[in-house]
Scaffold this motif. Structure first.
Motif, PDB file in Angstrom:
ATOM      1  N   VAL A  65      13.763  -5.753 -10.135  1.00 40.85           N
ATOM      2  CA  VAL A  65      12.512  -5.099  -9.759  1.00 40.85           C
ATOM      3  C   VAL A  65      12.755  -3.594  -9.748  1.00 40.85           C
ATOM      4  O   VAL A  65      13.641  -3.106  -9.047  1.00 40.85           O
ATOM      5  N   ASP A  66      11.979  -2.897 -10.542  1.00 40.34           N
ATOM      6  CA  ASP A  66      12.110  -1.441 -10.597  1.00 40.34           C
ATOM      7  C   ASP A  66      11.436  -0.854  -9.360  1.00 40.34           C
ATOM      8  O   ASP A  66      10.216  -0.682  -9.316  1.00 40.34           O
ATOM      9  N   LEU A  67      12.233  -0.558  -8.339  1.00 38.33           N
ATOM     10  CA  LEU A  67      11.684  -0.057  -7.085  1.00 38.33           C
ATOM     11  C   LEU A  67      11.069   1.331  -7.228  1.00 38.33           C
ATOM     12  O   LEU A  67      10.354   1.779  -6.332  1.00 38.33           O
ATOM     13  N   ARG A  68      11.320   1.980  -8.374  1.00 43.18           N
ATOM     14  CA  ARG A  68      10.687   3.276  -8.601  1.00 43.18           C
ATOM     15  C   ARG A  68       9.169   3.138  -8.731  1.00 43.18           C
ATOM     16  O   ARG A  68       8.435   4.106  -8.544  1.00 43.18           O
ATOM     17  N   MET A  69       8.699   1.912  -9.038  1.00 42.54           N
ATOM     18  CA  MET A  69       7.254   1.692  -9.104  1.00 42.54           C
ATOM     19  C   MET A  69       6.598   1.993  -7.756  1.00 42.54           C
ATOM     20  O   MET A  69       5.460   2.446  -7.694  1.00 42.54           O
ATOM     21  N   PHE A  70       7.327   1.714  -6.662  1.00 42.69           N
ATOM     22  CA  PHE A  70       6.771   1.974  -5.334  1.00 42.69           C
ATOM     23  C   PHE A  70       6.680   3.469  -5.050  1.00 42.69           C
ATOM     24  O   PHE A  70       6.025   3.873  -4.093  1.00 42.69           O
ATOM     25  N   GLY A  71       7.352   4.290  -5.854  1.00 41.75           N
ATOM     26  CA  GLY A  71       7.209   5.730  -5.716  1.00 41.75           C
ATOM     27  C   GLY A  71       5.884   6.238  -6.253  1.00 41.75           C
ATOM     28  O   GLY A  71       5.502   7.377  -5.981  1.00 41.75           O
ATOM     29  N   ARG A  72       5.179   5.403  -7.028  1.00 42.64           N
ATOM     30  CA  ARG A  72       3.850   5.771  -7.515  1.00 42.64           C
ATOM     31  C   ARG A  72       2.833   5.426  -6.432  1.00 42.64           C
ATOM     32  O   ARG A  72       2.700   4.262  -6.043  1.00 42.64           O
ATOM     33  N   PRO A  73       2.104   6.400  -5.918  1.00 45.96           N
ATOM     34  CA  PRO A  73       1.180   6.133  -4.807  1.00 45.96           C
ATOM     35  C   PRO A  73       0.183   5.025  -5.107  1.00 45.96           C
ATOM     36  O   PRO A  73      -0.122   4.205  -4.244  1.00 45.96           O
ATOM     37  N   ALA A  74      -0.327   4.971  -6.336  1.00 42.84           N
ATOM     38  CA  ALA A  74      -1.333   3.951  -6.660  1.00 42.84           C
ATOM     39  C   ALA A  74      -0.742   2.551  -6.580  1.00 42.84           C
ATOM     40  O   ALA A  74      -1.397   1.614  -6.114  1.00 42.84           O
ATOM     41  N   PHE A  75       0.513   2.393  -7.028  1.00 43.62           N
ATOM     42  CA  PHE A  75       1.141   1.065  -7.012  1.00 43.62           C
ATOM     43  C   PHE A  75       1.427   0.619  -5.585  1.00 43.62           C
ATOM     44  O   PHE A  75       1.035  -0.477  -5.167  1.00 43.62           O
ATOM     45  N   SER A  76       2.124   1.460  -4.811  1.00 47.50           N
ATOM     46  CA  SER A  76       2.488   1.078  -3.442  1.00 47.50           C
ATOM     47  C   SER A  76       1.251   0.896  -2.576  1.00 47.50           C
ATOM     48  O   SER A  76       1.190  -0.027  -1.739  1.00 47.50           O
ATOM     49  N   THR A  77       0.233   1.735  -2.772  1.00 51.91           N
ATOM     50  CA  THR A  77      -1.000   1.601  -1.990  1.00 51.91           C
ATOM     51  C   THR A  77      -1.721   0.309  -2.342  1.00 51.91           C
ATOM     52  O   THR A  77      -2.250  -0.382  -1.463  1.00 51.91           O
ATOM     53  N   SER A  78      -1.749  -0.051  -3.626  1.00 51.67           N
ATOM     54  CA  SER A  78      -2.405  -1.286  -4.045  1.00 51.67           C
ATOM     55  C   SER A  78      -1.724  -2.501  -3.419  1.00 51.67           C
ATOM     56  O   SER A  78      -2.391  -3.418  -2.929  1.00 51.67           O
ATOM     57  N   VAL A  79      -0.395  -2.516  -3.429  1.00 49.48           N
ATOM     58  CA  VAL A  79       0.337  -3.627  -2.807  1.00 49.48           C
ATOM     59  C   VAL A  79       0.022  -3.696  -1.312  1.00 49.48           C
ATOM     60  O   VAL A  79      -0.223  -4.778  -0.755  1.00 49.48           O
TER      61      VAL A  79
END
Length: 545
Positions: free
Chosen positions: A270-284
Motif C-alpha cells: 500500500v503506497d502510504l504516500r496516497m494518504f499525503g494527498r488531502p483529497a484521498f485521506s479526507t475521502s477515506v
C-alpha cells in the motif's frame, strides 16, 4: 518488427475500450457486486430456519452470521494488492469460482461447522471480487466524467443488493429450504465466469520488486483481530473481556507494524504516500465517519419498527424500502451532481442532509407516524448515498491507476471498519441511555430489571414471565426507555455527521475532468483470429514502410 507490432496493437486495445464495450464491462462488474451485496444480507432472515435445522450453539450461530463479513474485511487489502500484481481480472474470476463452490457447500451443509467453513470461504471469494470490481472500473473508465457515472451505477446496484437480500431470502424460505438462499448464487456464477472471461480486460499495476507476502498476511491478521474485537463490542460483550481486549490489542499491534513495514519497504503493498494527498485521506475519513454514524442506527431503527411499532419483518423491510430507493436515485444522479457542485460541496451537503434526516427522526415516538418515517428515510437514503458516492469517487480518482486495487481495498476496508465501530459505538450509547429507565419499575425484582436492561426484546420476555400489573408496567417502561435511547443515539449520530461535514471541507472545490493516463498494463481479451491477422498485417506494413 515485434516492437512495431506491439505498438500497433496497444492503440487498438485502448480504442476498443471506447464505445459500448466499457458499459458491457460495467454490467459484468455490477453483476459481481450484486452477488456479494446479496450474500451479505440474504442470510439474516434464514437464521431461525438454520437454528432449527442444524441446532448450533450460541457461539456457533454468532460465527455463522459474522464469519462472512469478518473474513471479507480482513482480506480486502491482501487480494486488492494481489490483483495489482498478478492481474485484477484473474483474481476476480478466481473469486467467482470460489464463491460458486462455497455457495454449494453452504447450501447442503449438514452441520454448523461445515456452514461456518463455507461462509468463511464465501468471505474469501467476496474479498477477491469487491476490490477487483472497483479497480477494473477505475482502469476501464479513464475519463473522470464517465467514471463518475459508472461509480454512481455501481453504488446504486450495491444499495439494491443490500435491500433485496432479506426480501429474496424471505421469498425463498416461503417456498424452499434455507439452503436455497445460497443456491441462488450458483446460476449467477455459471453465467459470470464465461462472460467475465470474454468481456473483462486484464489490468495490473507496475510490477516492481517481489510481492510483500509477509506484509499482506500481517495486514490480514491485523484487520481480522481488529474487526473481531469491534464486532464483539458491538454485540454487547464486556469491554474488559479477554476475548474482546486481546483481538483488539493484537490486531492494533499488527496494523501498526504493517504501517511501519510499508513505510520502510522498497516496494510496499500500500503506497502510504496516497494518504499525503488531502483529497484521498479526507475521502477515506468521510467513508469511515458516514458508516460509523449510520450503520448502528439502521439496526436500532429495525428494532424500533418491529418491537415498538409491532411491525412484522416483511412490513419492516417494506417500510425501509424508501431508504433504498432514495439511495439508488442519489447514485444515478451522483455524476451530474458531482460535475455541477464539485466534491467538497457534494460530500459536505450530503453529510448535512443526512444530519437533517436524523434530527427529523428524533420526532419518532411510541406510535406509528408513516409520513414522518417516509420523509426521514428518504432524506437519510439520499443524503447517505450522496456522501458515499462523492467520497468514493474522489478517493478512487486521487489514487494512481497502477495502485487502483490497493486504493479500492482501502476504501472497502474503511467502509467495513466504520460499520463495525459504528455498531459498537452507537450500540453502547443506546444501552447507556436505555438501561437506567428500568432500574426502579414498581413490582419488578432487581435481578429481573437488570435482565430487562440488556435489550428491549429481553425486557418483553421478562415482562411476559412476570405478568400482571408489574409486567405491563415493565413493558411500558422498556418501550419508553427504548424510544428515549433512540433519541439520544440519533443526536449523537447527527453530531458525528456534522463533524463529517466539517471534514469534507478539505476536499477539492472542482471536479477535475478529462482523460487520465491508464497507468500499468491493460490487456483486453484475446482478439478473434481475423482481427489478429489484420493486426499482424498492419504491423508488417508499418515495418516495410
Amino acid at each position: 518488427m515485434s516492437g512495431t507490432t506491439t505498438a500497433a496493437v496497444r492503440p487498438r486495445r485502448r480504442a476498443a475500450q471506447t464505445g459500448t464495450s466499457r458499459w458491457l464491462v460495467l454490467v459484468v462488474l455490477c453483476a459481481s457486486l450484486l452477488l456479494v451485496a446479496l450474500d451479505a444480507t440474504v442470510l439474516h432472515v434464514a437464521v431461525p430456519a438454520v437454528t432449527e435445522d442444524l441446532r448450533p450453539g450460541a457461539m456457533e450461530l454468532l460465527w455463522i452470521v459474522d464469519v462472512y463479513p469478518l473474513v471479507c474485511a480482513s482480506l480486502l487489502i491482501l487480494f486488492g494488492t494481489l490483483g495489482d500484481r498478478i492481474g485484477r481480472r484473474r483474481v476476480l474470476l478466481l473469486g467467482y469460482g470460489l464463491f460458486g463452490v462455497a455457495s454449494a457447500v453452504a447450501a447442503f451443509a449438514q452441520s454448523a461447522e461445515t456452514l461456518i467453513l463455507a461462509r468463511a470461504l464465501l468471505g474469501v471469494g467476496g474479498a477477491m471480487i469487491m476490490p477487483a470490481t472497483l479497480s477494473i472500473l477505475r482502469q476501464v473508465f479513464p475519463d473522470r466524467r464517465e467514471r463518475a457515472l459508472a461509480i454512481g451505477i455501481w453504488s446504486a446496484v450495491a444499495a439494491v443488493g443490500a435491500a433485496v437480500g432479506p426480501l429474496l431470502g424471505g421469498f425463498l424460505l416461503e417456498h424452499f429450504w434455507w439452503g436455497s438462499v445460497f443456491l441462488v448464487n450458483i446460476p449467477l456464477m455459471l453465467v459470470s465466469l464465461p462472460v467475465g472471461r470474454i468481456l473483462l480486460p486484464e489490468s495490473r499495476g507496475e510490477r516492481k520488486g517481489p510481492w510483500d507476502v509477509t506484509g499482506a498476511l500481517m495486514a490480514a491478521a491485523g484487520l481480522f483481530g481488529t474487526v473481531l474485537g469491534v464486532k464483539r463490542l458491538g454485540g454487547g460483550e464486556a469491554v474488559a473481556s479477554p476475548f474482546t481486549v486481546l483481538p483488539l490489542l493484537i490486531g492494533a499491534a499488527l496494523l501498526f507494524l504493517f504501517v511501519r513495514r510499508q513505510r520502510r519497504h522498497p516496494h510496499p503493498l500500500v503506497d502510504l504516500r496516497m494518504f499525503g494527498r488531502p483529497a484521498f485521506s479526507t475521502s477515506v475519513g468521510c467513508i469511515v465517519l458516514a458508516m460509523l454514524a449510520l450503520v448502528g442506527l439502521e439496526l436500532i431503527a429495525a428494532q424500533y419498527l418491529q418491537l415498538v411499532l409491532g411491525l412484522s419483518p416483511l412490513r419492516t423491510g417494506l417500510r425501509l424500502l424508501p431508504l433504498t430507493v432514495a439511495a439508488m436515485a442519489a447514485g444515478l444522479a451522483g455524476a451530474r451532481m458531482l460535475r455541477r457542485f464539485g466534491p467538497r460541496r457534494m460530500v459536505c451537503c450530503g453529510f448535512c442532509l443526512t444530519a437533517v434526516a436524523v434530527l427529523t427522526l428524533t420526532a419518532m415516538g411510541g406510535t406509528d407516524d408513516t409520513a414522518l418515517l417516509l420523509a426521514g428515510f428518504v432524506l437519510l437514503g439520499f443524503g447517505l448515498e450522496t456522501t458515499l458516492f462523492g467520497a468514493y469517487e474522489s478517493m478512487l480518482s486521487e489514487a494512481p491507476a497502477d495502485r487502483a486495487g490497493g486504493a479500492a481495498a482501502i476504501g472497502e476496508t474503511s467502509y467495513q471498519l466504520g460499520a463495525g465501530i459504528g455498531i459498537a459505538l452507537l450500540g453502547s450509547v443506546m444501552n447507556a441511555a436505555y438501561a437506567p429507565g428500568l432500574r426502579s419499575v414498581p413490582g419488578v425484582p432487581r435481578h429481573e430489571s437488570a435482565a430487562a436492561g440488556h435489550s428491549l426484546g429481553e425486557a418483553y420476555e421478562v415482562a411476559g414471565r412476570i405478568g400482571g400489573t408489574a409486567g405491563a408496567a415493565l413493558r411500558r417502561a422498556a418501550r419508553d426507555s427504548f424510544v428515549h435511547g433512540l433519541h439520544v443515539t440519533l443526536l449523537v449520530s447527527a453530531g458525528l455527521l456534522l463533524l463529517g461535514a466539517v471534514m469534507a471541507l478539505r476536499l477539492p472545490w472542482v471536479m477535475q475532468c478529462g482523460e487520465e493516463p491508464a497507468g500499468g498494463e491493460v490487456e483486453l481479451p484475446a482478439p478473434r483470429e481475423a482481427e489478429a491477422r489484420a493486426e499482424a498485417a498492419a504491423g508488417k506494413s508499418r515495418v516495410s514502410a
